[in-house]
Structures are given as C-alpha cells and as structure tokens.
Write a protein that holds these residues in place. Structure first.
Motif, PDB file in Angstrom:
ATOM      1  N   PRO A  65       0.880  -1.298  -0.110  1.00  0.00           N
ATOM      2  CA  PRO A  65      -0.270   0.430   0.094  1.00  0.00           C
ATOM      3  C   PRO A  65       0.837   1.169  -0.142  1.00  0.00           C
ATOM      4  O   PRO A  65       0.299   2.589  -0.314  1.00  0.00           O
ATOM      5  N   ASP A 123      -9.679  -0.027  -4.584  1.00  0.00           N
ATOM      6  CA  ASP A 123      -8.937  -0.854  -3.286  1.00  0.00           C
ATOM      7  C   ASP A 123     -10.528  -0.886  -3.127  1.00  0.00           C
ATOM      8  O   ASP A 123     -12.119   0.149  -3.306  1.00  0.00           O
ATOM      9  N   VAL A 182      -8.155  -4.096  -5.434  1.00  0.00           N
ATOM     10  CA  VAL A 182      -7.296  -4.904  -4.293  1.00  0.00           C
ATOM     11  C   VAL A 182      -7.690  -4.185  -2.931  1.00  0.00           C
ATOM     12  O   VAL A 182      -8.613  -3.130  -2.428  1.00  0.00           O
ATOM     13  N   GLU A 212      -5.991  -2.375  -0.473  1.00  0.00           N
ATOM     14  CA  GLU A 212      -5.387  -1.590  -0.310  1.00  0.00           C
ATOM     15  C   GLU A 212      -4.935  -0.638  -1.420  1.00  0.00           C
ATOM     16  O   GLU A 212      -3.560  -0.743  -1.516  1.00  0.00           O
ATOM     17  N   LEU A 213      -5.135   0.776  -1.408  1.00  0.00           N
ATOM     18  CA  LEU A 213      -4.636   1.568  -2.821  1.00  0.00           C
ATOM     19  C   LEU A 213      -3.150   2.990  -1.677  1.00  0.00           C
ATOM     20  O   LEU A 213      -4.328   3.576  -0.973  1.00  0.00           O
TER      21      LEU A 213
END
Length: 183
Positions: free
Chosen positions: A7, A124, A158, A160-161
């Motif tokens: 991240p 995310d 995903v 977490e970005l």
C-alpha cells in the motif's frame, strides 16, 4: 503474474502493476454492463456520465439503449478539466486513445447528471481509484452531488491503494461479480 505492490508503493509502481495485470485479463464487459444496468435502475439514474473504454477497460457502451449516456472530453487549457457531452458526439480519438466529443460538441451541465461511472486502473475496497495520473476526475468530482460508481475488473480490486487528500472514493464498485456499496 506480478505480485501486488504494498500500500505504500508509489502510484507509478501501482500503475505499472495494474497495466501488467489488465493486459492478461479476459473481456468482462458483458457481466459488468449487466451489473451496472441493475445498479443504475435501482438507484433511479437516468443521465449517466460514462466513459469510452480504453483497451482493457470494461466497455459500458451497451448501457446507451436504456440510459442517457454522456461522454467526457479532456480539456487542457486554461487548466485540465473534463467537459460533458452527449454520448453520440464522441467521434474523435483523444490523445489517450479513447473516443471523445469534438471541441465544439454541445456541453451538458454536471448538475444534471445522476451518476458518474469512473474508469480506473485499479480500485481499493474503500472505493479509492487509481487513475491514469491526469487528475481530470479528481477536479470534476468535488462539484458532483450524484452517485459515483467505480468500474473495474475483479482482479484489479485490491485491499488498499495509496491515497492523496484529493482522492474522493467511489460510493459503489462494480465488477464482473456484481455491485457492492462501499462502506
């Protein structure tokens, strides 16, 4: 296949990863469009800012039969921004490679739009979008009062970005697996 970045990796690292993953994915336009159709009906949306798909993005153009779709045009002067236009006017190829309306196409005001479909390289689970780096949607969204929907392949959703202060999250995420409201 490339491993998912951490991240705290840079946005360029995330973009490189997303491009690599997306290049190997099958076309999911039909199930994504079906999920969008159901969600937009549920939300009562009629006028929708969509996007003309780039290579590898889910193509949402099949929604044009049921909803009044609008297409964005990227403008660079006096400052980068998006303008909104009737879907059918998107007849020229932009510098990014997607169809866009010509400069003289009639414009549609943002406050008449019910929903915006957001393209991206990844999203995310909190609805944060990894865009292409131009900031066009980042400038448009603060003035928008309707519903925002991130459109992405499930493989590019995903945990977490990286997030900047100007990154406004989408309220909904739609993949080939369906629609999910962001919590």
């Amino acid at each position: 296949m490339a491993s998912i970045p951490s991240p705290d990796a840079t946005k360029p690292d995330w973009r490189a990863w997303a491009h690599e993953i997306r290049a190997a994915l099958p076309d999911v336009s039909a199930p994504v469009t079906a999920a969008l159709q159901g969600l937009l009906r549920q939300l009562g949306a009629r006028r929708v800012l969509a996007y003309r798909a780039l290579s590898g993005e889910p193509d949402v153009s099949a929604l044009s039969g049921e909803f009044e779709l609008l297409a964005p045009r990227a403008r660079f002067r006096p400052e980068p921004r998006l303008t909104l236009h009737p879907w059918h006017t998107a007849t020229e190829v932009s510098r990014f490679g997607a169809l866009q309306p010509p400069a003289d196409a009639p414009q549609v005001p943002l406050d008449t739009v019910d929903a915006i479909l957001l393209p991206g390289l990844a999203f995310d689970q909190a609805g944060v979008r990894l865009g292409y780096g131009g900031g066009f949607y980042d400038r448009l969204l603060p003035a928008f009062r309707g519903v925002t929907v991130g459109v992405i392949q499930d493989a590019l959703l995903v945990p977490e970005l990286p997030r900047d202060p100007h990154d406004g999250p989408a309220q909904w995420l739609v993949t080939e697996r369906g629609a999910v409201e962001v919590q």
